[in-house]
Design an enzyme around this catalytic site. Structure first.
Site, PDB file in Angstrom:
ATOM      1  N   HIS A  50       0.820  -1.172   0.047  1.00  0.00           N
ATOM      2  CA  HIS A  50       0.152  -0.249  -0.098  1.00  0.00           C
ATOM      3  C   HIS A  50       0.992   1.244   0.213  1.00  0.00           C
ATOM      4  O   HIS A  50       2.261   1.098   0.314  1.00  0.00           O
ATOM      5  CB  HIS A  50      -0.928  -0.031   1.367  1.00  0.00           C
ATOM      6  CG  HIS A  50      -0.049  -0.134   2.508  1.00  0.00           C
ATOM      7  ND1 HIS A  50      -0.026  -0.905   3.389  1.00  0.00           N
ATOM      8  CD2 HIS A  50       0.323   1.137   3.103  1.00  0.00           C
ATOM      9  CE1 HIS A  50       0.555  -0.502   4.532  1.00  0.00           C
ATOM     10  NE2 HIS A  50       0.828   0.675   4.553  1.00  0.00           N
TER      11      HIS A  50
HETATM   12  P1  TYD Z   1      -2.212  -3.498   7.627  1.00  0.00           P
HETATM   13  O1  TYD Z   1      -2.027  -2.051   7.560  1.00  0.00           O
HETATM   14  O2  TYD Z   1      -2.778  -4.318   6.567  1.00  0.00           O
HETATM   15  O3  TYD Z   1      -0.583  -4.080   8.080  1.00  0.00           O
HETATM   16  P2  TYD Z   1       0.435  -4.468   6.886  1.00  0.00           P
HETATM   17  O4  TYD Z   1       0.520  -3.110   6.115  1.00  0.00           O
HETATM   18  O5  TYD Z   1       1.786  -4.526   7.692  1.00  0.00           O
HETATM   19  O6  TYD Z   1       0.332  -5.605   5.929  1.00  0.00           O
HETATM   20  O7  TYD Z   1      -2.693  -3.721   9.175  1.00  0.00           O
HETATM   21  C1  TYD Z   1      -3.219  -5.008   9.596  1.00  0.00           C
HETATM   22  C2  TYD Z   1      -4.431  -5.109  10.691  1.00  0.00           C
HETATM   23  O8  TYD Z   1      -3.905  -4.222  11.889  1.00  0.00           O
HETATM   24  C3  TYD Z   1      -5.462  -4.245   9.940  1.00  0.00           C
HETATM   25  O9  TYD Z   1      -6.731  -4.893  10.424  1.00  0.00           O
HETATM   26  C4  TYD Z   1      -5.406  -2.808  10.427  1.00  0.00           C
HETATM   27  C5  TYD Z   1      -4.688  -2.912  11.699  1.00  0.00           C
HETATM   28  N1  TYD Z   1      -4.157  -1.820  12.548  1.00  0.00           N
HETATM   29  C6  TYD Z   1      -4.511  -1.072  13.349  1.00  0.00           C
HETATM   30  O10 TYD Z   1      -5.595  -1.227  13.897  1.00  0.00           O
HETATM   31  N2  TYD Z   1      -3.661  -0.143  13.785  1.00  0.00           N
HETATM   32  C7  TYD Z   1      -2.403   0.287  13.004  1.00  0.00           C
HETATM   33  O11 TYD Z   1      -1.538   1.235  13.459  1.00  0.00           O
HETATM   34  C8  TYD Z   1      -2.005  -0.475  12.127  1.00  0.00           C
HETATM   35  C9  TYD Z   1      -0.796  -0.092  11.144  1.00  0.00           C
HETATM   36  C10 TYD Z   1      -2.916  -1.307  11.597  1.00  0.00           C
END
Ligand code: TYD
Length: 138
Positions: A50
């Protein structure tokens, strides 16, 4: 590369080990509003995939190593993080993918804003379409 950069932090080293301080607005070029860490990741997993509209982040491999692919529509680079005294700054409109997490690794992320799902661009075609570099605005 656009909106990215490696940062070196101070190391206080003595016979008892090493200590690296990281201060908001001093060592990090923004006010830290949120901290999260990624761990227990299997070696064949790719995370991230992303970019953000507004968010500034600094990634630090506190333990072990992880590779970060950073991309703009015209540029791509892979950086391996393994040194806890080094951070990778990633600003808005940079696509990121984290992969090759070593066993037991922990990736610390310092962020300029609270969590906001609306700030994410998770579709690569949409990312390219909305990217200000692609629109020739910067
Ligand atoms: P995600 O952004 O998809 O992780 P990555 O980019 O590492 O693959 O986030 C995974 C899950 O965690 C998603 O359900 C959103 C949640 N999340 C939060 O609640 N708070 C945060 O600060 C972050 C970064 C993610």
């Amino acid at each position: 590369m656009y909106n990215t950069g490696i940062m070196r932090f101070k190391i206080h080293s003595d016979e008892y080990g090493r200590l690296t301080p990281v201060e908001s607005g001093i060592d990090i070029p923004f006010e830290i509003k949120r901290v999260y860490y990624i761990y227990n990741v299997l070696s064949d997993v790719t995370r991230g995939l992303h970019s953000h509209n507004k968010l500034h982040q600094v990634l630090i491999a506190l333990g072990g190593s992880v590779k970060i692919r950073i991309k703009t529509p015209s540029d791509e680079q892979v950086i391996e993080l393994y040194d806890p005294a080094e951070g990778l700054y990633i600003g808005p409109y940079v696509w990121r993918e984290m992969f090759d997490f070593s066993a037991g690794s922990t990736l610390l992320v310092l962020a300029s804003e609270l969590y906001d799902e609306n700030d994410y661009i998770r579709d690569y075609c949409e990312y390219v379409r909305k990217n200000p570099l692609e629109r020739g605005k910067i």
